[in-house]
Design a protein around this motif. Structure first.
Motif, PDB file in Angstrom:
ATOM      1  N   GLU A   1      13.156 -63.164  42.115  1.00 15.91           N
ATOM      2  CA  GLU A   1      13.405 -61.753  42.400  1.00 15.91           C
ATOM      3  C   GLU A   1      13.100 -60.877  41.179  1.00 15.91           C
ATOM      4  OE1 GLU A   1      14.478 -60.269  45.129  1.00 15.91           O
ATOM      5  OE2 GLU A   1      15.148 -58.335  44.358  1.00 15.91           O
ATOM      6  N   ALA A   2      13.567 -61.331  40.010  1.00 12.88           N
ATOM      7  CA  ALA A   2      13.485 -60.460  38.843  1.00 12.88           C
ATOM      8  C   ALA A   2      12.135 -60.529  38.153  1.00 12.88           C
ATOM      9  CB  ALA A   2      14.592 -60.820  37.847  1.00 12.88           C
ATOM     10  N   PHE A   3      11.446 -61.654  38.265  1.00 14.68           N
ATOM     11  CA  PHE A   3      10.236 -61.805  37.451  1.00 14.68           C
ATOM     12  C   PHE A   3       8.991 -62.099  38.280  1.00 14.68           C
ATOM     13  CE2 PHE A   3       7.495 -63.101  34.092  1.00 14.68           C
ATOM     14  CZ  PHE A   3       7.994 -62.482  32.958  1.00 14.68           C
TER      15      PHE A   3
ATOM     16  N   SER B   1       7.966 -70.257  41.382  1.00 14.25           N
ATOM     17  CA  SER B   1       7.580 -69.011  40.721  1.00 14.25           C
ATOM     18  C   SER B   1       6.083 -68.786  40.824  1.00 14.25           C
ATOM     19  CB  SER B   1       7.980 -69.050  39.246  1.00 14.25           C
ATOM     20  OG  SER B   1       9.318 -68.734  39.094  1.00 14.25           O
ATOM     21  N   THR B   2       5.302 -69.867  40.658  1.00 14.88           N
ATOM     22  CA  THR B   2       3.848 -69.728  40.735  1.00 14.88           C
ATOM     23  C   THR B   2       3.424 -69.253  42.118  1.00 14.88           C
ATOM     24  OG1 THR B   2       3.773 -71.622  39.265  1.00 14.88           O
ATOM     25  CG2 THR B   2       1.707 -70.937  40.240  1.00 14.88           C
ATOM     26  N   ILE B   3       3.937 -69.928  43.158  1.00 18.31           N
ATOM     27  CA  ILE B   3       3.522 -69.585  44.524  1.00 18.31           C
ATOM     28  C   ILE B   3       3.969 -68.153  44.861  1.00 18.31           C
ATOM     29  CG2 ILE B   3       3.806 -70.163  46.954  1.00 18.31           C
ATOM     30  CD1 ILE B   3       2.160 -72.192  45.610  1.00 18.31           C
ATOM     31  N   ILE B   4       5.214 -67.816  44.495  1.00 19.86           N
ATOM     32  CA  ILE B   4       5.719 -66.481  44.835  1.00 19.86           C
ATOM     33  C   ILE B   4       4.899 -65.411  44.128  1.00 19.86           C
ATOM     34  CG2 ILE B   4       7.685 -64.932  44.479  1.00 19.86           C
ATOM     35  CD1 ILE B   4       9.466 -67.397  45.072  1.00 19.86           C
TER      36      ILE B   4
ATOM     37  N   ASN C   1      10.959 -56.105  52.744  1.00 18.74           N
ATOM     38  CA  ASN C   1      12.193 -56.183  53.540  1.00 18.74           C
ATOM     39  C   ASN C   1      12.671 -57.607  53.736  1.00 18.74           C
ATOM     40  OD1 ASN C   1      12.119 -53.478  53.908  1.00 18.74           O
ATOM     41  ND2 ASN C   1      11.012 -53.599  55.858  1.00 18.74           N
ATOM     42  N   ILE C   2      11.741 -58.521  53.956  1.00 22.00           N
ATOM     43  CA  ILE C   2      12.156 -59.887  54.266  1.00 22.00           C
ATOM     44  C   ILE C   2      11.774 -60.829  53.138  1.00 22.00           C
ATOM     45  CG2 ILE C   2      12.160 -59.697  56.770  1.00 22.00           C
ATOM     46  CD1 ILE C   2       9.332 -60.964  56.664  1.00 22.00           C
ATOM     47  N   ARG C   3      11.760 -60.284  51.894  1.00 23.01           N
ATOM     48  CA  ARG C   3      11.310 -61.141  50.800  1.00 23.01           C
ATOM     49  C   ARG C   3      12.268 -62.289  50.517  1.00 23.01           C
ATOM     50  NH1 ARG C   3      13.785 -56.919  48.776  1.00 23.01           N
ATOM     51  NH2 ARG C   3      15.091 -57.152  46.928  1.00 23.01           N
ATOM     52  N   ILE C   4      13.597 -62.028  50.629  1.00 18.70           N
ATOM     53  CA  ILE C   4      14.562 -63.078  50.250  1.00 18.70           C
ATOM     54  C   ILE C   4      14.398 -64.327  51.132  1.00 18.70           C
ATOM     55  CG2 ILE C   4      17.004 -63.624  49.953  1.00 18.70           C
ATOM     56  CD1 ILE C   4      16.211 -61.698  47.878  1.00 18.70           C
ATOM     57  N   PRO C   5      14.374 -64.192  52.479  1.00 16.13           N
ATOM     58  CA  PRO C   5      14.158 -65.405  53.283  1.00 16.13           C
ATOM     59  C   PRO C   5      12.856 -66.118  52.935  1.00 16.13           C
ATOM     60  CG  PRO C   5      14.773 -63.580  54.696  1.00 16.13           C
ATOM     61  CD  PRO C   5      14.630 -63.024  53.332  1.00 16.13           C
ATOM     62  N   ILE C   6      11.798 -65.347  52.650  1.00 19.24           N
ATOM     63  CA  ILE C   6      10.521 -65.985  52.310  1.00 19.24           C
ATOM     64  C   ILE C   6      10.651 -66.754  50.999  1.00 19.24           C
ATOM     65  CG2 ILE C   6       8.119 -65.529  51.673  1.00 19.24           C
ATOM     66  CD1 ILE C   6       8.151 -63.252  53.654  1.00 19.24           C
ATOM     67  N   PHE C   7      11.304 -66.134  50.002  1.00 22.79           N
ATOM     68  CA  PHE C   7      11.531 -66.842  48.737  1.00 22.79           C
ATOM     69  C   PHE C   7      12.286 -68.143  48.991  1.00 22.79           C
ATOM     70  CE2 PHE C   7      11.757 -62.655  46.092  1.00 22.79           C
ATOM     71  CZ  PHE C   7      10.404 -62.490  46.290  1.00 22.79           C
TER      72      PHE C   7
END
Lengths: 207, 201
Positions: free
Chosen positions: A115-117, A52-55, A65-71
């Motif tokens: 994703e949510a926070f 969470s900190t890094i994100i 667009n490509i946030r999920i793979p990066i997460f």
């Protein structure tokens, strides 16, 4: 919402396992003893806070667009760190959690919070939120594992309570340690939560 | 290549160590998509397909990329990326060619990525030596992915059948919804526990 509320909301009000029904696989699979439940909860909390900190720090640089793979890559990095650390320093815990340590990657709580926070709020708030949610997850795991360990072996945290009280012949119900016990405990705990909710609604409705 | 290994793997992943009821993998879709029989069937088929493909691809990556370059510690990251892109591909394919199935599965298809059963089978293919006493070879891995998917589908269908009946049953108010689902799952798991006495090695 102030910081304290942000921290404590994960404990009970928005408990990830008991209220939001996320992260059910580890909540059922590793909760055969309090030790395992606590270990799993703390490992997941560490991953949750780190990712969470890094994100949250990188949120301006991550294209949506490509946030999920990066997460997922960020989360998987932390899971690998935790996995190797546990193997090196607490090999017994690493052995009993086994497959479920790499599977922290696919724990919906972590991706859900990212994703949510974390992808929207400030770094400090994300850390607080992650810590609160992680502690809530740990509380739920310890609760489930306490019920299962007690009913399954008659012990809590490895202390044989019945023997200490002088009841020698006690034998736990082995079914509670096996998979059916996990489902049963989860069902009964969720049922209790629902009963409590209905009771509260009736009380406030009557007044 | 020992043919009997394939039978051992099939019986083991479908019945003895059923992914949902014995190993606790893939509980989220098991609870989430088991309300109706047809959507459960669709989800099961999607999972069989994804698990077979994921087993194939991850085994090849482990054998020909991670092991030769001594990158085994990157396994979790590599596997989850491969599975995520695979699921994305299947989603695009389904949206174009099977729109009705795509609509009924709705939100749960992207969630196959975060379905622990898929990553779980990929890791078990590499790690599990208890099942046949040695590491899986390529065909055994693919077969294990396929049969584990079948085991998942069977559990999902059983649950969906029971839940359709539960709709009509008189359940105590506080147990309605998710709690009674878990308790029914517990009873199915008791039945599956009977298989654990089976020994075929």
């Amino acid at each position: 919402m102030n910081k304290l509320q942000n921290f404590t909301k994960g404990f009970f009000k928005e408990n990830p396992v008991l209220i939001l029904a996320l992260g059910l696989c580890p909540a059922l699979a590793v909760t055969t003893s309090i030790e395992n439940g606590l270990g799993m909860g703390m490992a997941s909390t560490a991953v949750l806070i780190g990712s969470s900190t890094i994100i949250s720090m990188l949120k301006k640089f991550i294209p949506s667009n490509i946030r999920i793979p990066i997460f997922i890559v960020i989360i998987a990095t932390f899971v690998t760190i935790i996995d190797l650390t546990l193997q090196a320093f607490i090999p017994s815990l690493s052995e009993s959690l086994g497959l479920f340590i790499p599977l922290i990657v696919v724990n919906c709580i972590i991706l859900g919070r990212a994703e949510a926070f974390a992808s929207k709020k400030s770094v400090l708030n994300s850390m607080i939120d992650a810590a609160g949610m992680g502690i809530g997850f740990t509380i739920a795991l310890v609760l489930i594992s306490a019920v299962r360990e007690f009913a399954g072996t008659g012990a809590l945290l490895g202390f044989p309570l019945f023997q200490l009280m002088g009841i020698e012949g006690f034998k736990g119900s082995i079914m509670m340690i096996l998979p059916p016990g996990g489902f049963l405990t989860m069902g009964l705990i969720l049922g209790f939560m629902q009963w409590n909710k209905i009771r509260k609604a009736k009380n406030t409705g009557g007044k | 290549m020992d043919f009997s290994h394939l039978i051992v793997i099939a019986v083991s992943s479908i019945f003895i160590n059923n992914f949902v009821l014995g190993r606790f993998l893939g509980i989220c879709p098991f609870i989430g998509v088991s309300k109706k029989l047809d959507s459960a069937l669709g989800m099961g088929m999607a999972v069989i397909f994804v698990m077979t493909l994921a087993s194939t691809v991850t085994f090849l990556i482990q054998t020909y990329v991670l092991v030769p370059f001594e990158l085994e510690y990157l396994r979790t990251i590599a596997f989850i990326l491969v599975i995520a892109s695979l699921v994305q591909f299947i989603e695009m394919f389904m949206k174009k060619n099977m729109p009705s199935l795509y609509q009924s599965l709705g939100v749960f298809l992207p969630l196959i990525t975060t379905n622990c059963a898929v990553l779980g089978v990929a890791i078990l293919n590499i790690d599990d030596i208890a099942m046949i006493g040695q590491h899986f070879n390529f065909i055994e891995s693919v077969w294990n992915g396929f049969t584990a998917g079948i085991g998942f589908t069977i559990a999902l269908l059983l649950m969906a059948g029971i839940r359709e009946r539960l709709e009509l049953a008189d359940v105590p108010e506080s147990l309605k919804g998710t709690p009674i689902t878990f308790i029914s799952a517990s009873l199915i798991a008791v039945a599956f526990l009977g298989f654990s006495g089976m020994s075929i090695m």
